[in-house]
Design a protein around this motif. Structure first.
Motif, PDB file in Angstrom:
ATOM      1  N   HIS A  20      -3.718   8.375   2.116  1.00 42.74           N
ATOM      2  CA  HIS A  20      -3.110   8.986   3.280  1.00 42.74           C
ATOM      3  C   HIS A  20      -1.802   9.678   2.899  1.00 42.74           C
ATOM      4  O   HIS A  20      -1.146   9.291   1.932  1.00 42.74           O
ATOM      5  CB  HIS A  20      -2.820   7.933   4.358  1.00 42.74           C
ATOM      6  CG  HIS A  20      -4.044   7.227   4.858  1.00 42.74           C
ATOM      7  ND1 HIS A  20      -4.571   6.121   4.220  1.00 42.74           N
ATOM      8  CD2 HIS A  20      -4.845   7.463   5.927  1.00 42.74           C
ATOM      9  CE1 HIS A  20      -5.634   5.715   4.888  1.00 42.74           C
ATOM     10  NE2 HIS A  20      -5.836   6.508   5.919  1.00 42.74           N
ATOM     11  N   ILE A  21      -1.420  10.667   3.680  1.00 42.48           N
ATOM     12  CA  ILE A  21      -0.133  11.341   3.508  1.00 42.48           C
ATOM     13  C   ILE A  21       0.545  11.423   4.867  1.00 42.48           C
ATOM     14  O   ILE A  21       0.036  12.078   5.793  1.00 42.48           O
ATOM     15  CB  ILE A  21      -0.289  12.755   2.918  1.00 42.48           C
ATOM     16  CG1 ILE A  21      -0.923  12.697   1.528  1.00 42.48           C
ATOM     17  CG2 ILE A  21       1.069  13.450   2.850  1.00 42.48           C
ATOM     18  CD1 ILE A  21      -1.166  14.068   0.904  1.00 42.48           C
ATOM     19  N   LEU A  22       1.662  10.727   5.004  1.00 43.39           N
ATOM     20  CA  LEU A  22       2.497  10.800   6.200  1.00 43.39           C
ATOM     21  C   LEU A  22       3.845  11.367   5.779  1.00 43.39           C
ATOM     22  O   LEU A  22       4.439  10.898   4.804  1.00 43.39           O
ATOM     23  CB  LEU A  22       2.682   9.406   6.806  1.00 43.39           C
ATOM     24  CG  LEU A  22       3.664   9.310   7.984  1.00 43.39           C
ATOM     25  CD1 LEU A  22       3.117  10.044   9.209  1.00 43.39           C
ATOM     26  CD2 LEU A  22       3.952   7.844   8.331  1.00 43.39           C
ATOM     27  N   THR A  23       4.336  12.386   6.469  1.00 48.25           N
ATOM     28  CA  THR A  23       5.626  12.962   6.122  1.00 48.25           C
ATOM     29  C   THR A  23       6.638  12.686   7.216  1.00 48.25           C
ATOM     30  O   THR A  23       6.309  12.643   8.406  1.00 48.25           O
ATOM     31  CB  THR A  23       5.545  14.486   5.894  1.00 48.25           C
ATOM     32  OG1 THR A  23       5.393  15.168   7.154  1.00 48.25           O
ATOM     33  CG2 THR A  23       4.388  14.839   4.975  1.00 48.25           C
ATOM     34  N   GLY A  63      -1.481   5.262   0.240  1.00 47.45           N
ATOM     35  CA  GLY A  63      -0.980   6.621   0.400  1.00 47.45           C
ATOM     36  C   GLY A  63       0.522   6.692   0.236  1.00 47.45           C
ATOM     37  O   GLY A  63       1.168   5.747  -0.228  1.00 47.45           O
ATOM     38  N   ILE A  64       1.101   7.833   0.630  1.00 50.34           N
ATOM     39  CA  ILE A  64       2.540   8.044   0.484  1.00 50.34           C
ATOM     40  C   ILE A  64       3.180   8.342   1.833  1.00 50.34           C
ATOM     41  O   ILE A  64       2.522   8.830   2.762  1.00 50.34           O
ATOM     42  CB  ILE A  64       2.866   9.210  -0.478  1.00 50.34           C
ATOM     43  CG1 ILE A  64       2.446  10.546   0.143  1.00 50.34           C
ATOM     44  CG2 ILE A  64       2.254   8.999  -1.840  1.00 50.34           C
ATOM     45  CD1 ILE A  64       3.221  11.719  -0.401  1.00 50.34           C
ATOM     46  N   VAL A  65       4.456   8.014   1.916  1.00 57.13           N
ATOM     47  CA  VAL A  65       5.315   8.461   3.006  1.00 57.13           C
ATOM     48  C   VAL A  65       6.354   9.374   2.367  1.00 57.13           C
ATOM     49  O   VAL A  65       7.166   8.924   1.550  1.00 57.13           O
ATOM     50  CB  VAL A  65       5.995   7.286   3.722  1.00 57.13           C
ATOM     51  CG1 VAL A  65       6.922   7.802   4.828  1.00 57.13           C
ATOM     52  CG2 VAL A  65       4.954   6.330   4.304  1.00 57.13           C
ATOM     53  N   ARG A  98      -2.741  15.315  -2.440  1.00 54.83           N
ATOM     54  CA  ARG A  98      -4.020  15.354  -1.724  1.00 54.83           C
ATOM     55  C   ARG A  98      -5.176  15.591  -2.691  1.00 54.83           C
ATOM     56  O   ARG A  98      -6.248  14.989  -2.568  1.00 54.83           O
ATOM     57  CB  ARG A  98      -3.979  16.460  -0.669  1.00 54.83           C
ATOM     58  CG  ARG A  98      -5.296  16.777   0.001  1.00 54.83           C
ATOM     59  CD  ARG A  98      -5.889  15.541   0.694  1.00 54.83           C
ATOM     60  NE  ARG A  98      -5.080  15.117   1.815  1.00 54.83           N
ATOM     61  CZ  ARG A  98      -4.938  13.855   2.209  1.00 54.83           C
ATOM     62  NH1 ARG A  98      -5.545  12.880   1.556  1.00 54.83           N
ATOM     63  NH2 ARG A  98      -4.185  13.546   3.247  1.00 54.83           N
ATOM     64  N   GLU A  99      -4.952  16.435  -3.686  1.00 56.29           N
ATOM     65  CA  GLU A  99      -6.002  16.713  -4.669  1.00 56.29           C
ATOM     66  C   GLU A  99      -6.209  15.543  -5.620  1.00 56.29           C
ATOM     67  O   GLU A  99      -7.344  15.200  -5.969  1.00 56.29           O
ATOM     68  CB  GLU A  99      -5.658  17.972  -5.456  1.00 56.29           C
ATOM     69  CG  GLU A  99      -6.727  18.387  -6.451  1.00 56.29           C
ATOM     70  CD  GLU A  99      -6.407  19.692  -7.147  1.00 56.29           C
ATOM     71  OE1 GLU A  99      -7.125  20.032  -8.109  1.00 56.29           O
ATOM     72  OE2 GLU A  99      -5.451  20.383  -6.731  1.00 56.29           O
ATOM     73  N   SER A 143       0.765  -1.236   0.000  1.00 56.32           N
ATOM     74  CA  SER A 143       0.000   0.000   0.000  1.00 56.32           C
ATOM     75  C   SER A 143       0.796   1.285   0.000  1.00 56.32           C
ATOM     76  O   SER A 143       0.256   2.321  -0.336  1.00 56.32           O
ATOM     77  CB  SER A 143      -0.924   0.012   1.221  1.00 56.32           C
ATOM     78  OG  SER A 143      -0.181   0.081   2.409  1.00 56.32           O
ATOM     79  N   ALA A 144       2.054   1.310   0.413  1.00 60.56           N
ATOM     80  CA  ALA A 144       2.746   2.569   0.667  1.00 60.56           C
ATOM     81  C   ALA A 144       3.775   2.885  -0.416  1.00 60.56           C
ATOM     82  O   ALA A 144       4.600   2.051  -0.776  1.00 60.56           O
ATOM     83  CB  ALA A 144       3.428   2.515   2.034  1.00 60.56           C
TER      84      ALA A 144
END
Length: 419
Positions: free
Chosen positions: A149-152, A118-120, A142-143, A2-3
């Motif tokens: 998901h967005i994790l930074t 989502g992304i890391v 995000r758009e 997923s990531a």
């Protein structure tokens, strides 16, 4: 799986390089549990920088067919440590093309996943590319993927001495990430430097407990951050079904420690044992540098805490009283009925050394207001003096945007201080 990992700028790509080296050293059985690869076996990485030399080592993974060649996005010039230049780019078509090529690479990589969660994103809050382009990419992602998901993993610059623009860059980056990201793992360079060089003998006399690495160097700092990432993001037994990871660790992390969307800045610490040691000792080490009081002598608190215990072969972590100790030391808020979550795994895949046990603790801790307050104060002083504003105005950032950033960070401080 997923990531997708997005590496932006020099700092982000250096961290990414260490991250993938750690993952590719694992056994085949461990790699099957990794949520950071696509169906074709490639690492789910998109590497972008505005200077080709930063990405030279990433091409080594292309040669070994571990990273898809179209996932290496290169520009032809730096961003001068300027958030505005990184965010808006130049006036030419090539500048806009860098953003478009990165988004196209992310779309292709998302399509290669079994499912896209989502992304890391790995980046710095200081430099022009990591802070500016990194912020812009998170907004575009995000758009484009509103359900993802967005994790930074955001590296905070040293309090002074890196760049005269660092306070502006950090201000604008944090304000932008607050709008687009679901969780922000902050690693302050000053704190990481001290942890990377900190070693402590255990009270039992074993050479057992270490909160980092022996050399206070850039490579050791990167290794410390990578180890914390691995402690939090790699699969754990408690989130695994029939030895198959659901690949949900990065997203479960945010569900555990971000109970409200207005407070998403996360504090991480880690302790390791080179011999079998009591979990209580490791907990004490993670609490050693936890800030307790604000400058005006008000106690800090945590909205939520996650403890990840790796190397728990005897299932002794839960049997101990460590969760109650964490709850008390972090002064967890009363309104969260389950403020302390925990994951365990008998293996210790997160270790970059010979450690048998690793405990990684992630906390949504109000001590982040000290950093935000410092950045806000310095940016406000510079803005009042109109210092360096022309470097931002030439790329379309006006005074109002700085003020909006100050207002955003001030509202974050109010949120954390409101308990």
């Amino acid at each position: 799986m997923s990531a997708v990992v997005l590496q932006v700028g020099q700092c982000g790509n250096q961290l990414g390089l260490d991250w993938w080296k750690l993952l590719t050293k694992k056994s085949k059985q461990q790699k099957k549990r990794c949520p950071f690869s696509s169906r074709n076996g490639h690492l789910a990485a998109v590497c972008v920088d505005t200077e080709p030399k930063v990405l030279r080592k990433a091409h080594e993974f292309v040669k070994t067919k571990e990273i898809h060649p179209s996932n290496i996005i290169e520009g032809k010039g730096g961003r001068g440590g300027n958030w505005a230049y990184g965010y808006h780019g130049g006036q030419g078509e090539a500048e806009n093309g860098l953003l478009q090529r990165t988004m196209e690479a992310l779309r292709r990589e998302a399509e290669r996943q079994d499912y896209y969660g989502g992304i890391v994103a790995l980046h710095s809050l200081s430099g022009g590319t990591g802070s500016g382009l990194g912020s812009r990419l998170c907004e575009e992602i995000r758009e484009a993927f509103p359900a993802g998901h967005i994790l930074t993993v955001s590296v905070v610059p040293h309090q002074s001495g890196e760049s005269p623009l660092q306070h502006y860059n950090t201000l604008l980056s944090l304000a932008a990430l607050h709008r687009s990201a679901d969780g922000i793992l902050l690693f302050h360079n000053d704190h990481v430097l001290s942890r990377a060089g900190f070693q402590q003998k255990s009270h039992t006399g074993h050479e057992a407990v270490s909160c980092g690495f022996s050399q206070s160097t850039l490579s050791a700092m990167n290794a410390h951050i990578t180890s914390c990432m691995a402690g939090l993001l790699l699969p754990v037994n408690t989130l695994t079904t029939r030895s198959f990871s659901l690949g949900a660790e990065p997203w479960e992390l945010m569900r555990s420690v971000c109970p409200v969307p207005t407070a998403k800045l996360l504090y991480t610490t880690q302790a390791s044992a080179s011999a079998v040691s009591h979990w209580d000792t490791l907990v004490s080490e993670t609490l050693r540098n936890l800030p307790q009081l604000s400058p005006d002598v008000k106690p800090y608190s945590s909205r939520a805490v996650l403890a990840v215990a790796r190397g728990d072969q005897d299932n002794s972590f839960i049997a101990s009283n460590v969760l109650q100790k964490l709850r008390q030391a972090h002064r967890c808020v009363d309104w969260n009925p389950f403020p302390v979550d925990h994951w365990t795994d008998p293996r210790n895949e997160a270790s970059v050394s010979s450690s048998v046990r690793t405990l990684t603790v992630c906390s949504n801790h109000s001590s982040v207001t000290r950093l935000i307050g410092h950045v806000t104060q310095r940016a406000t002083e510079m803005l009042s003096a109109r210092a360096y504003l022309h470097w931002y105005e030439r790329y379309g950032v006006e005074t109002e945007e700085f003020q909006q950033g100050i207002n955003t960070l001030s509202s974050i401080i109010e949120e954390y201080e409101s308990q």
